[in-house]
Design an enzyme around this catalytic site. Structure first.
Site, mmCIF file in Angstrom:
data_model
loop_
_atom_site.group_PDB
_atom_site.id
_atom_site.type_symbol
_atom_site.label_atom_id
_atom_site.label_comp_id
_atom_site.label_asym_id
_atom_site.label_seq_id
_atom_site.Cartn_x
_atom_site.Cartn_y
_atom_site.Cartn_z
ATOM 1 N N HIS A 185 0.838 -1.214 0.000
ATOM 2 C CA HIS A 185 0.000 0.000 0.000
ATOM 3 C C HIS A 185 0.870 1.260 0.000
ATOM 4 C CE1 HIS A 185 -3.348 -2.343 2.308
ATOM 5 N NE2 HIS A 185 -3.619 -2.345 1.024
ATOM 6 N N LEU A 191 -7.009 1.673 6.301
ATOM 7 C CA LEU A 191 -7.896 0.593 6.749
ATOM 8 C C LEU A 191 -8.952 0.341 5.680
ATOM 9 C CD1 LEU A 191 -8.398 1.886 10.423
ATOM 10 C CD2 LEU A 191 -6.582 0.410 9.534
ATOM 11 N N ASN A 240 -10.177 -3.195 2.867
ATOM 12 C CA ASN A 240 -10.335 -4.639 2.876
ATOM 13 C C ASN A 240 -9.011 -5.263 3.305
ATOM 14 O OD1 ASN A 240 -11.757 -6.908 2.515
ATOM 15 N ND2 ASN A 240 -11.564 -6.924 0.286
ATOM 16 N N GLY A 241 -7.932 -4.751 2.691
ATOM 17 C CA GLY A 241 -6.594 -5.010 3.207
ATOM 18 C C GLY A 241 -6.221 -3.786 4.025
ATOM 19 N N GLU A 286 -5.042 6.303 -4.841
ATOM 20 C CA GLU A 286 -3.861 5.622 -5.363
ATOM 21 C C GLU A 286 -3.693 5.852 -6.865
ATOM 22 O OE1 GLU A 286 -5.249 2.145 -2.957
ATOM 23 O OE2 GLU A 286 -3.135 1.660 -2.998
#
Ligand code: ADP
Length: 396
Positions: free
Chosen positions: A179, A207, A209-210, A381
């Site tokens: 991430h 925080l 899903n992953g 992202e």
């Protein structure tokens, strides 16, 4: 310049087209079930939707479907692919080879391939995505943006595992973190907002899903919660996060499972899903059960929040200080309940939440007398990948 962002998974391909002159999202789409029966593509352009169910035997076929969707006369967004100036590819594992994003050329492709043992599920898919894209757009510059790169500034004491040293020297077994694009984007935004780029100590809680956390000093990552793979750290949707590795041996022996199968169970059937006894991998369901006093939700939410709180404390110790705790991603940006549970009993660290501001998902959600700032900063992202891509291709 229009930049296409590609995020290729083993059976999916997500994409976005961004006009970088205004950083506007032009189109967003997803190919699903690549190589599986029932494959399809969906694309959204504002209110317009493009949907097709069609055979997508491989990533090359998926990329052709992306071209058809983007240039569709009725629901497309561009006349032809020549209006795309560059492509940014999300790549999972750059190992220790990449500390930043890189223009894709022969050596970069080779390095992504060399790192397949570290990212056996994702790197081959990322590579396939790059090659499929190159076939159709051979002259367009492409940039690889690595999930691991931002964490490469971690000191050795944070990334070494306490196992025989030769596993590090021979096999590169160490903590890498993931991430990274999100941690870099969100920490840079938080530090800018805090107004103290030269001296800052922030903890980022991504925080979703992953989930992962990072400790960032003066804009440089000094520690992060994911490790060799994304399995380490927080309790996640379906991943266990931290646990005693002896658990792998014990379950393997009792259930007659190979170690790799136990690891798959820890990745796919654990976390919220496992601890809630199959209730859900989605935080909203877990919290709804928690609120009703259903123990499946209570124990899962408690372990989730407690673990994050412990990491905040340990990162404050690691950085010898704490200016801000920053929440981001699906749960971090949207769940005031999660943030409240996580920050219970953290006054000792100088953290006090303003529950009204928290409920309203405001940018700053700390109380007036809180020594530490608490922030909600949306991640993006794809935009971060697009900015890197633009910067690198502009410098050519
Ligand atoms: P991914 O890691 O797949 O990108 P996301 O960042 O989208 O995941 O986060 C997904 C998580 O965010 C899920 O657990 C979901 O329950 C949670 N979430 C999304 N929206 C909300 C919301 N409005 N309130 C609470 N939780 C939310």
């Amino acid at each position: 310049m229009n930049i296409l962002i590609i995020n290729a998974g083993s059976s999916s391909l997500k994409y976005q087209l961004i006009d970088m002159s205004t950083e506007t999202l032009l189109a967003k789409g997803l190919c699903e079930r690549i190589g599986i029966e029932g494959s399809n593509i969906t694309q959204k352009v504002g209110e317009k939707k493009y949907e097709r169910t069609l055979p997508l035997p491989d990533h090359a076929a998926a990329f052709e479907a992306v071209v058809a969707a983007l240039t569709d006369a009725e629901n497309g967004v561009i006349a032809d692919m020549s209006s795309i100036g560059a492509v940014g590819h999300r790549v999972l594992h750059g190992g220790a080879d990449f500390t930043a994003s890189a223009l894709i050329d022969g050596p970069v492709l080779k390095a992504i391939e060399d790192n397949i043992p570290l990212g056996p599920l994702h790197n081959p898919a990322n590579l396939t995505g790059i090659l499929a894209c190159r076939k159709i757009m051979p002259d367009v510059p492409m940039v690889a943006v690595f999930d691991t790169a931002f964490h490469q500034t971690m000191p050795r004491r944070a990334y070494l595992y306490g196992i025989p040293y030769r596993y590090y020297t021979e096999w590169k077994l160490r903590r890498y973190g993931f991430h990274g694009t999100s941690h870099r984007f969100v920490s840079a935004e938080a530090i800018r907002l805090l107004g103290n780029p030269a001296h800052s100590k922030v903890v980022i809680c991504h925080l979703g899903n992953g989930s992962s956390m990072s400790a960032v000093v003066d804009g440089r990552c000094v520690d992060t919660s994911m490790g060799l793979t994304p399995l380490e750290g927080m309790l996640m949707g379906t991943r266990s996060g931290d646990l005693d590795p002896a658990v792998v041996g014990v379950i393997g022996e009792r259930e007659g499972m190979a170690a790799q199968d136990v690891v798959t169970m820890l990745n796919k059937k654990s976390g919220f899903m496992g601890l809630s006894d199959g209730l859900s991998s989605d935080w909203r369901d877990i919290y709804a059960a928690y609120a009703q006093g259903d123990d499946r939700g209570v124990r899962t939410a408690e372990v989730f929040a407690y673990r994050i709180r412990k990491y905040i404390g340990s990162y404050a110790a690691a950085m010898n200080g704490l200016d801000a705790v920053v929440f981001t991603a699906g749960i971090g940006e949207n769940s005031a309940d999660a943030r409240r549970l996580i920050l219970e009993d953290t006054e000792f660290l100088g953290i006090r939440l303003d529950e009204e501001k928290n409920r309203r998902n405001e940018l700053y959600i700390q109380a007036a007398d809180s020594r530490v700032k608490v922030m909600v900063v949306p991640t993006n992202e794809e935009l971060a990948i697009a900015r890197d891509t633009l910067e690198i291709v502009s410098g050519q």
